[in-house]
Design a protein around this motif. Structure first.
Motif, PDB file in Angstrom:
ATOM      1  N   PHE A  88       0.831  -1.207   0.000  1.00 52.04           N
ATOM      2  CA  PHE A  88       0.000   0.000   0.000  1.00 52.04           C
ATOM      3  C   PHE A  88       0.869   1.262   0.000  1.00 52.04           C
ATOM      4  N   ASP A  89       0.311   2.353  -0.548  1.00 50.90           N
ATOM      5  CA  ASP A  89       1.007   3.645  -0.512  1.00 50.90           C
ATOM      6  C   ASP A  89       1.137   4.172   0.915  1.00 50.90           C
ATOM      7  N   TYR A  90       0.081   3.968   1.698  1.00 56.10           N
ATOM      8  CA  TYR A  90       0.062   4.414   3.096  1.00 56.10           C
ATOM      9  C   TYR A  90      -0.430   3.287   4.003  1.00 56.10           C
ATOM     10  N   ASP A  91       0.005   3.332   5.256  1.00 56.90           N
ATOM     11  CA  ASP A  91      -0.585   2.434   6.263  1.00 56.90           C
ATOM     12  C   ASP A  91      -1.971   2.950   6.665  1.00 56.90           C
ATOM     13  N   LEU A  92      -2.111   4.281   6.690  1.00 59.24           N
ATOM     14  CA  LEU A  92      -3.375   4.911   7.061  1.00 59.24           C
ATOM     15  C   LEU A  92      -3.611   6.116   6.169  1.00 59.24           C
ATOM     16  N   PHE A  93      -4.825   6.226   5.651  1.00 54.26           N
ATOM     17  CA  PHE A  93      -5.228   7.450   4.967  1.00 54.26           C
ATOM     18  C   PHE A  93      -6.435   8.016   5.696  1.00 54.26           C
TER      19      PHE A  93
ATOM     20  N   VAL B  82       1.364   7.842   7.083  1.00 54.28           N
ATOM     21  CA  VAL B  82       0.019   8.411   7.125  1.00 54.28           C
ATOM     22  C   VAL B  82      -0.144   9.499   6.070  1.00 54.28           C
ATOM     23  N   GLY B  83      -1.248   9.435   5.329  1.00 50.26           N
ATOM     24  CA  GLY B  83      -1.676  10.517   4.450  1.00 50.26           C
ATOM     25  C   GLY B  83      -2.986  11.076   4.960  1.00 50.26           C
ATOM     26  N   LEU B  84      -3.227  12.364   4.742  1.00 50.62           N
ATOM     27  CA  LEU B  84      -4.464  13.002   5.208  1.00 50.62           C
ATOM     28  C   LEU B  84      -4.930  14.003   4.166  1.00 50.62           C
ATOM     29  N   ALA B  85      -6.213  13.932   3.817  1.00 50.96           N
ATOM     30  CA  ALA B  85      -6.791  14.868   2.851  1.00 50.96           C
ATOM     31  C   ALA B  85      -7.844  15.744   3.519  1.00 50.96           C
ATOM     32  N   GLU B  86      -7.757  17.041   3.250  1.00 53.70           N
ATOM     33  CA  GLU B  86      -8.746  18.008   3.742  1.00 53.70           C
ATOM     34  C   GLU B  86      -9.089  18.952   2.593  1.00 53.70           C
ATOM     35  N   GLU B  87     -10.379  19.067   2.276  1.00 56.41           N
ATOM     36  CA  GLU B  87     -10.784  19.842   1.101  1.00 56.41           C
ATOM     37  C   GLU B  87     -10.925  21.334   1.384  1.00 56.41           C
ATOM     38  N   TYR B  88     -11.026  21.722   2.673  1.00 56.96           N
ATOM     39  CA  TYR B  88     -11.249  23.132   2.968  1.00 56.96           C
ATOM     40  C   TYR B  88     -10.079  23.682   3.769  1.00 56.96           C
TER      41      TYR B  88
ATOM     42  N   HIS C 260      -2.784  16.461   1.987  1.00 52.65           N
ATOM     43  CA  HIS C 260      -3.245  16.709   0.625  1.00 52.65           C
ATOM     44  C   HIS C 260      -4.414  17.690   0.706  1.00 52.65           C
ATOM     45  N   ASN C 261      -4.297  18.819   0.029  1.00 50.39           N
ATOM     46  CA  ASN C 261      -5.355  19.831   0.039  1.00 50.39           C
ATOM     47  C   ASN C 261      -6.356  19.514  -1.071  1.00 50.39           C
ATOM     48  N   ALA C 262      -7.167  18.516  -0.822  1.00 46.26           N
ATOM     49  CA  ALA C 262      -8.093  18.028  -1.847  1.00 46.26           C
ATOM     50  C   ALA C 262      -9.214  17.243  -1.182  1.00 46.26           C
ATOM     51  N   ARG C 263     -10.287  17.059  -1.926  1.00 44.43           N
ATOM     52  CA  ARG C 263     -11.376  16.210  -1.461  1.00 44.43           C
ATOM     53  C   ARG C 263     -11.039  14.762  -1.787  1.00 44.43           C
TER      54      ARG C 263
ATOM     55  N   SER D 110      -9.549  14.883  -5.474  1.00 44.27           N
ATOM     56  CA  SER D 110     -10.096  15.803  -6.476  1.00 44.27           C
ATOM     57  C   SER D 110      -9.011  16.399  -7.357  1.00 44.27           C
ATOM     58  N   ASP D 111      -7.741  16.265  -6.959  1.00 37.91           N
ATOM     59  CA  ASP D 111      -6.643  16.765  -7.801  1.00 37.91           C
ATOM     60  C   ASP D 111      -6.165  15.708  -8.798  1.00 37.91           C
ATOM     61  N   GLY D 112      -6.872  14.568  -8.850  1.00 37.90           N
ATOM     62  CA  GLY D 112      -6.552  13.533  -9.818  1.00 37.90           C
ATOM     63  C   GLY D 112      -5.695  12.398  -9.292  1.00 37.90           C
ATOM     64  N   GLN D 113      -5.120  12.567  -8.118  1.00 32.90           N
ATOM     65  CA  GLN D 113      -4.275  11.508  -7.556  1.00 32.90           C
ATOM     66  C   GLN D 113      -5.134  10.416  -6.919  1.00 32.90           C
TER      67      GLN D 113
END
Length: 452
Positions: free
Chosen positions: A4-9, A31-37, A111-114, A126-129
């Motif tokens: 996996f890319d991350y253990d936790l997203f 760990v990766g984390l995404a927040e859209e706002y 990651h600044n994305a939804r 939402s940035d395509g990744q």
């Protein structure tokens, strides 16, 4: 090398998601984390923090009035909304930067994305990744709910209220929960004419009946025009504001209308149903005691699970999740006997059972005192403090504490420790009073006012 890319997203950068991500990273997880706002979530950006700062701002006219009663040559000359807004925005920017800094230092990749779930181990941004993860945590919080009615597009919610460019001269607040009542006090204190509609018989449903009645009376005495058993029928934009027609026949024009009629889990459009995550009727993600969904790799914490919707609870749930999954220490968040405060004016602090709940569980004694505290008495105020203990008649344990008055939020934190430890009424009685304080009443009430 992991498959996996991350253990936790983590999906969501609020208090619960950030805590979970940081603790998981400290346990060695990738760990990766995404927040859209904005990082910080509802509490930091559009909730507890800016609201409490507005509560402070709105309290100063009363303090200046009291200062005059105490001999000071003091008066207040109007509120500069623009100046306050600029400083409030700067403080929220500082807090968001602190959240981002803490994540960076702990090694979490943000990651600044939804993010949307594509399968039990993949998220698409939402940035395509796209990324794969051994575990996915949904921590997307809640959102304000506005019912659909003629003119509902004209209203604002607690999300928008902090972004007003200018202070309204008049405002209608619809709702009777803690958010509605807190903003009624805030705008009233700032000098806005406040009208509040609530369709129920009394505000603050779910809290102790005596305490909620005490708060409602005090709100009205301070200048809030409260209409109970009342709802909006329709509204429309007119030249000088928003025209509102109410179910009680009232028709009035307001500068702004704020709806605080409840919140719903922010779970729509995340791909949860598509991959089979079990959801509740209100949109809440169903989880077990360890915050795990019916899909083993997917977890959820905070308001999106609609368990106990409070920031400290989301933080504890996130921490417990990280310890369980990545720290080798299975741990549940404790949802029992949670102290809470409502920053109405006056404040309400509560922990444990209400009188109504306790009555249904067995015989109780109710100890209650209502009095004018020294500071207010000297300043000529009529407003009274309420102190209330609910005691089990058999075990003598204090089952609930309910406080209404200045600093009730500070007081209930300490009372909550005693109740959580299982303190009895006699433990309270053995504790020496601190004099002169309001809180000494908690340890000097000797005779129950009623039993049930």
């Amino acid at each position: 090398m992991s498959q996996f890319d991350y253990d936790l997203f983590v999906i969501g950068g609020g208090s619960g998601g950030v805590r979970a991500g940081r603790i998981a990273a400290e346990h060695g997880a990738r760990v990766g984390l995404a927040e859209e706002y904005r990082m910080g979530g509802t509490c930091v950006i559009r909730g507890c923090v800016p609201k409490k700062l507005m509560v402070y701002a709105s309290g100063y006219p009363g303090q200046v009035h009291d200062a005059a009663a105490y001999g000071w040559d003091a008066e207040v000359h109007g509120f500069n909304w623009t100046k306050f807004r600029a400083k409030l925005d700067a403080e929220l920017d500082r807090l968001e930067a602190a959240y981002r800094g803490n994540l960076d230092r702990s090694g979490v990749v943000t990651h600044n994305a939804r993010a949307v779930l594509k399968d039990p181990h993949m998220v698409e941004l939402s940035d395509g990744q796209s990324f794969t993860a051994a575990h996915i945590l949904v921590a997307t919080g809640g959102r304000p709910f506005v019912p659909d009615f003629p003119g509902s597009d004209l209203v604002m919610t607690s999300n928008e209220v902090f972004k007003l460019d200018q202070q309204p001269e008049s405002i209608l607040i619809v709702g009777g929960g803690y958010i509605a009542c807190e903003f009624a006090g805030i705008f009233n204190g700032l000098g806005t004419e406040v009208t509040q509609f609530y369709r129920g018989a009394q505000v603050l449903r779910g809290f102790d009946d005596e305490a909620r009645g005490h708060v409602a009376d005090a709100m009205q005495a301070r200048g809030v025009e409260l209409h109970l058993g009342c709802n909006v029928m329709e509204m429309r934009q007119v030249e000088d504001g928003i025209w509102v027609k109410a179910s009680n026949g009232m028709e009035q024009v307001f500068d702004k209308v704020l709806y605080a009629t409840g919140r719903k889990p922010n779970s729509a459009g995340l791909g949860l149903e598509e991959i089979g995550v079990e959801m509740g009727r209100n949109g809440e993600i169903k989880v077990d005691d360890y915050s795990q969904t019916n899909i083993p790799s997917i977890f959820a914490v905070g308001d999106v699970t609609d368990r106990v919707n409070l920031t400290p609870v989301a933080i504890r749930e996130g921490h417990a999740f990280a310890d369980t999954v990545f720290g080798g220490t299975p741990r549940k968040a404790d949802h029992d006997l949670i102290p809470s405060a409502v920053f109405t004016q006056p404040e309400l602090g509560t922990v444990g059972l209400t009188e109504e709940q306790a009555r249904d569980e067995g015989p109780i004694e109710v100890y209650c005192a209502s009095f004018r505290p020294m500071q207010a008495l000297f300043a000529g105020h009529e407003e009274r403090v309420l102190m209330k203990l609910i005691v089990c008649a058999d075990t003598r344990k204090v089952l609930g504490v309910h406080l209404v008055g200045d600093h009730a939020g500070e007081l209930i934190q300490l009372a909550g420790i005693a109740v959580k430890m299982g303190a009895t009424k006699e433990d309270f009685d053995r504790t020496m009073a601190v004099h002169p304080t309001m809180a000494e009443e908690l340890v000097t009430m000797k005779t129950p006012v009623r039993t049930a």
